[in-house]
Design a protein around this motif. Sequence first.
Motif, PDB file in Angstrom:
ATOM      1  N   GLN A   1      22.765  46.949  32.534  1.00  0.00           N
ATOM      2  CA  GLN A   1      23.313  47.728  33.650  1.00  0.00           C
ATOM      3  C   GLN A   1      22.248  48.027  34.696  1.00  0.00           C
ATOM      4  N   SER A   2      20.995  48.240  34.232  1.00  0.00           N
ATOM      5  CA  SER A   2      19.938  48.645  35.166  1.00  0.00           C
ATOM      6  C   SER A   2      19.712  47.597  36.258  1.00  0.00           C
ATOM      7  N   PHE A   3      19.975  46.323  35.951  1.00  0.00           N
ATOM      8  CA  PHE A   3      19.825  45.289  36.979  1.00  0.00           C
ATOM      9  C   PHE A   3      20.815  45.518  38.123  1.00  0.00           C
ATOM     10  N   PHE A   4      21.989  46.041  37.774  1.00  0.00           N
ATOM     11  CA  PHE A   4      22.998  46.283  38.809  1.00  0.00           C
ATOM     12  C   PHE A   4      22.681  47.559  39.577  1.00  0.00           C
ATOM     13  N   THR A   5      22.282  48.634  38.848  1.00  0.00           N
ATOM     14  CA  THR A   5      22.015  49.899  39.539  1.00  0.00           C
ATOM     15  C   THR A   5      20.779  49.788  40.438  1.00  0.00           C
ATOM     16  N   GLU A   6      19.827  48.937  40.046  1.00  0.00           N
ATOM     17  CA  GLU A   6      18.629  48.773  40.883  1.00  0.00           C
ATOM     18  C   GLU A   6      18.796  47.660  41.908  1.00  0.00           C
ATOM     19  N   LYS A   7      20.021  47.177  42.043  1.00  0.00           N
ATOM     20  CA  LYS A   7      20.365  46.148  43.039  1.00  0.00           C
ATOM     21  C   LYS A   7      19.569  44.850  42.850  1.00  0.00           C
ATOM     22  N   LEU A   8      19.174  44.564  41.607  1.00  0.00           N
ATOM     23  CA  LEU A   8      18.490  43.307  41.345  1.00  0.00           C
ATOM     24  C   LEU A   8      19.482  42.214  40.974  1.00  0.00           C
ATOM     25  N   ALA A   9      20.689  42.632  40.620  1.00  0.00           N
ATOM     26  CA  ALA A   9      21.789  41.694  40.384  1.00  0.00           C
ATOM     27  C   ALA A   9      22.989  42.213  41.161  1.00  0.00           C
ATOM     28  N   GLY A  10      23.829  41.302  41.633  1.00  0.00           N
ATOM     29  CA  GLY A  10      24.903  41.709  42.529  1.00  0.00           C
ATOM     30  C   GLY A  10      26.265  41.705  41.869  1.00  0.00           C
ATOM     31  N   THR A  11      27.105  42.633  42.329  1.00  0.00           N
ATOM     32  CA  THR A  11      28.496  42.594  41.878  1.00  0.00           C
ATOM     33  C   THR A  11      29.376  42.007  42.981  1.00  0.00           C
ATOM     34  N   ASP A  12      28.755  41.690  44.120  1.00  0.00           N
ATOM     35  CA  ASP A  12      29.536  41.261  45.287  1.00  0.00           C
ATOM     36  C   ASP A  12      29.387  39.772  45.574  1.00  0.00           C
ATOM     37  N   LEU A  13      28.888  39.002  44.590  1.00  0.00           N
ATOM     38  CA  LEU A  13      28.715  37.569  44.827  1.00  0.00           C
ATOM     39  C   LEU A  13      30.005  36.824  44.508  1.00  0.00           C
ATOM     40  N   PRO A  14      30.324  35.792  45.307  1.00  0.00           N
ATOM     41  CA  PRO A  14      31.506  35.004  44.957  1.00  0.00           C
ATOM     42  C   PRO A  14      31.301  34.306  43.621  1.00  0.00           C
ATOM     43  N   PRO A  15      32.348  34.219  42.792  1.00  0.00           N
ATOM     44  CA  PRO A  15      32.186  33.599  41.475  1.00  0.00           C
ATOM     45  C   PRO A  15      32.005  32.080  41.570  1.00  0.00           C
ATOM     46  N   ASN A  16      31.522  31.486  40.516  1.00  0.00           N
ATOM     47  CA  ASN A  16      31.344  30.028  40.409  1.00  0.00           C
ATOM     48  C   ASN A  16      30.414  29.451  41.459  1.00  0.00           C
ATOM     49  N   GLN A  17      29.523  30.268  41.985  1.00  0.00           N
ATOM     50  CA  GLN A  17      28.588  29.752  42.985  1.00  0.00           C
ATOM     51  C   GLN A  17      27.162  29.835  42.478  1.00  0.00           C
ATOM     52  N   THR A  18      27.012  30.025  41.159  1.00  0.00           N
ATOM     53  CA  THR A  18      25.680  30.197  40.592  1.00  0.00           C
ATOM     54  C   THR A  18      24.728  29.073  41.009  1.00  0.00           C
TER      55      THR A  18
ATOM     56  N   LYS B   1      18.313  37.329  47.925  1.00  0.00           N
ATOM     57  CA  LYS B   1      19.248  38.422  48.136  1.00  0.00           C
ATOM     58  C   LYS B   1      19.293  39.303  46.891  1.00  0.00           C
ATOM     59  N   TYR B   2      19.354  38.647  45.743  1.00  0.00           N
ATOM     60  CA  TYR B   2      19.269  39.337  44.460  1.00  0.00           C
ATOM     61  C   TYR B   2      18.260  38.605  43.598  1.00  0.00           C
ATOM     62  N   GLY B   3      17.612  39.341  42.684  1.00  0.00           N
ATOM     63  CA  GLY B   3      16.596  38.723  41.848  1.00  0.00           C
ATOM     64  C   GLY B   3      17.180  37.776  40.823  1.00  0.00           C
ATOM     65  N   ILE B   4      18.295  38.194  40.214  1.00  0.00           N
ATOM     66  CA  ILE B   4      18.858  37.407  39.109  1.00  0.00           C
ATOM     67  C   ILE B   4      20.380  37.477  39.163  1.00  0.00           C
ATOM     68  N   ASN B   5      21.010  36.371  38.756  1.00  0.00           N
ATOM     69  CA  ASN B   5      22.457  36.297  38.726  1.00  0.00           C
ATOM     70  C   ASN B   5      22.944  36.682  37.331  1.00  0.00           C
ATOM     71  N   LEU B   6      23.535  37.861  37.201  1.00  0.00           N
ATOM     72  CA  LEU B   6      24.115  38.276  35.922  1.00  0.00           C
ATOM     73  C   LEU B   6      25.603  38.486  36.138  1.00  0.00           C
ATOM     74  N   GLN B   7      26.383  38.039  35.201  1.00  0.00           N
ATOM     75  CA  GLN B   7      27.836  38.122  35.354  1.00  0.00           C
ATOM     76  C   GLN B   7      28.296  39.579  35.252  1.00  0.00           C
ATOM     77  N   PRO B   8      28.878  40.114  36.322  1.00  0.00           N
ATOM     78  CA  PRO B   8      29.286  41.524  36.283  1.00  0.00           C
ATOM     79  C   PRO B   8      30.641  41.688  35.621  1.00  0.00           C
ATOM     80  N   GLY B   9      30.774  41.275  34.400  1.00  0.00           N
ATOM     81  CA  GLY B   9      32.067  41.363  33.715  1.00  0.00           C
ATOM     82  C   GLY B   9      32.878  40.115  33.932  1.00  0.00           C
ATOM     83  N   GLY B  10      34.097  40.120  33.408  1.00  0.00           N
ATOM     84  CA  GLY B  10      34.941  38.934  33.503  1.00  0.00           C
ATOM     85  C   GLY B  10      34.734  38.059  32.286  1.00  0.00           C
TER      86      GLY B  10
END
Lengths: 270, 430
Positions: free
Chosen positions: B248-265, B198-207
């Motif tokens: 940031q580019s990972f998020f803008t290119e949709k390679l990392a998600g901001t819509d993933l539930p937390p703690n599910q890495t 779904k996404y290439g890599i899991n990067l923490q979108p803040g927090g």
Amino acid sequence: MRRTWWIYLIGVLGLVAVAAPFAWMVLGSFKTQGELLRVPPTWWPEQPTGQNYADLFSKANFPRYFLNSTLVALAVTAGNLTFCSMIGYALAKLRFKGRNALFVLVMATLMIPGMVTFVPLFVLVTNAGMANSYPGLILPFLVSPFGVFLMRQFFSGLPDDLMDAGRVDGSSELGIFARIMLPLTRPALATLGILTFLGSWNNFLWPLVIAQTENMYTLPVALALYSKGQNAQNFGLLMAGAVVVVVPVLVMFLVFQRHVTKGIAITGIK
Amino acid sequence: MITHSIRRRLVIGSAAITATALALAGCGRSEETPSGGSQATTTVSEGPATGNLTVWAMGTEGENLPKLMQQFQQANPGVKVSVTPIPWDSAHNKFTTAITAQTLPDAAMVGTTWMGEFADLGALDPTPQGFDNESFYPGALDTTKVGGTQYGVPWYVETRLVYYRKDLATKAGITEPPTDWDGLKAMAKAMKEKAGAKYGINLQPGGSGSWQTVMPFAWSAGANLTNEDQKEFTFDTPEMVEGLRYYQSFFTEKLAGTDLPPNQTEAQFVNGQVPMFISGPWMAGSVAKLGGDAIKPNIGVFEIPKNKTSTSFVGGSNFVVFKTSKNKDSAWKLVKFLSDPKTQAAWFKMSSDLPAVKSTWEDPSIASDPLLPVFGKQLESAKAPPAVVNWEQVANAFDTEIEKMAKAGQSAEDTAKATQTQATSIGTGS
């Protein structure tokens, strides 16, 4: 009957909202860590395991933590019931100089958040040589301003005539308090008992800070110690621990809550 | 009766616990800041340790440490060590309260990010001479230094690597782990397009703690958190912006998600939804626990891809001796014992904490592990956040700005500027 179905509906919805997290906790305590982390989550454990409970009770000194928690909670509850009712009675029914000033003082301490007095209290208790001891865990909480307030308000609602009747019949002042007035406050005592027991049982920060060795830890402290690491959490152990911690509280509540309603019906002269 | 110093400790201790910590901790310090001088002149005496020693350690370390202490007591028959395990929750409160009331143990394990604060409160004893500082990883050693003075020694370390699913990488046509930024981006893209992620890599979108994933990129681009003498923050630099922009580019290119539930890495890694993430050594265990034996051979790690350098984050814990200790000489002997290469190896086997001493990594138990040597290599250049009093506060502000950048599209330049402004107003505190 026709129009009451929605009352049941609301009741059932409320029950589900309240009970579901508890059910999840109990069921979760029988799951493996892998299953607990799975998405989508499972409701019934697929392979029920008792491992979490086995881990819990094999980890160090669980009976000791249980004993510590029980001892402290019972002592604090007993202290609050005794002293808060005595002070509450005096502030409500006895006439002496400075009574109102005293009451205002008690109310004032109610306004100060516990966190502000936390460190000074710790320094005080430590300087008194009570660090890492049962007195250190119990003494600071033996009487609470909230309890005094609750009991005073309740005593105020009781008619003075009962005391006069006691005096006419030749009872001592202590007798009037202990034999006539106190039994009438049973609902207030039950409420205070439940709240105090809960507060003490769940108290985390004070026991953590005052205990200098592991054998003085209470249940919440021990639970935090064994279920949570720096980077990872053992959720199964946490659930099992929470179940064990909650059971005595439930029992306590069932014992006391009968008195809450019972008391109201039998209050004095009208 | 109450001296100035006690009142000061009361103020700071209370502040650390209440929400007003932010306002008060900043203005209370100064007079008592430890006097300069790089290394204390006191030395640890010869001969075995004696007397009673109390030691605090957090979590699993606290549980396992008594076993190691038996070895210490065998080597030093005259000493008795009692270990109190402290829960990680509120451990910081327990320390600050104890510092206020002077009820500290002789020695303790201390999180690397607390060093600045505790040293500033005057609680820590400077490290005496006679410790082989060359033996530690330099990044870990830096966490023990506050204002030029060393307090305690590194005990165990951890660093962050890129985790990836080997099987899915093969499916995506990646045979060699990437070594540069373009390579990492291409890999994330391939994972998404060819391996069904779904996404290439899991990067923490803040927090909370997201700066720990951002800084490896910024450090690799040449950024620094503070200037040389740790007096001023340096967020607003072209290097920092470069790191932020890449993140940031990972998020803008949709390679990392901001819509993933937390703690599910771990779960997303195991089911292939997001087959890469950046984290520390403990994740290998968590993933294996969740995915079972099937996932184990498919866990791969590689170093943070290079820009100017490949620089990751180093965390872990230090071991310190407190100034109030009545048995300092023996306490330092205990610390010395703990930082001995042989003890470090024994401790790794008990706790799987990675050794802070470099030579211990040659021990077969570590060298033969499929993943650990990569961590060892990354540790050689890994960096720690500055040991300044207000770091945690600044980190919180940074996390918030990172969130704005990842989720709301705030530009990398504005993120750097905003963080700098806040960091400057908070100040380093020393």
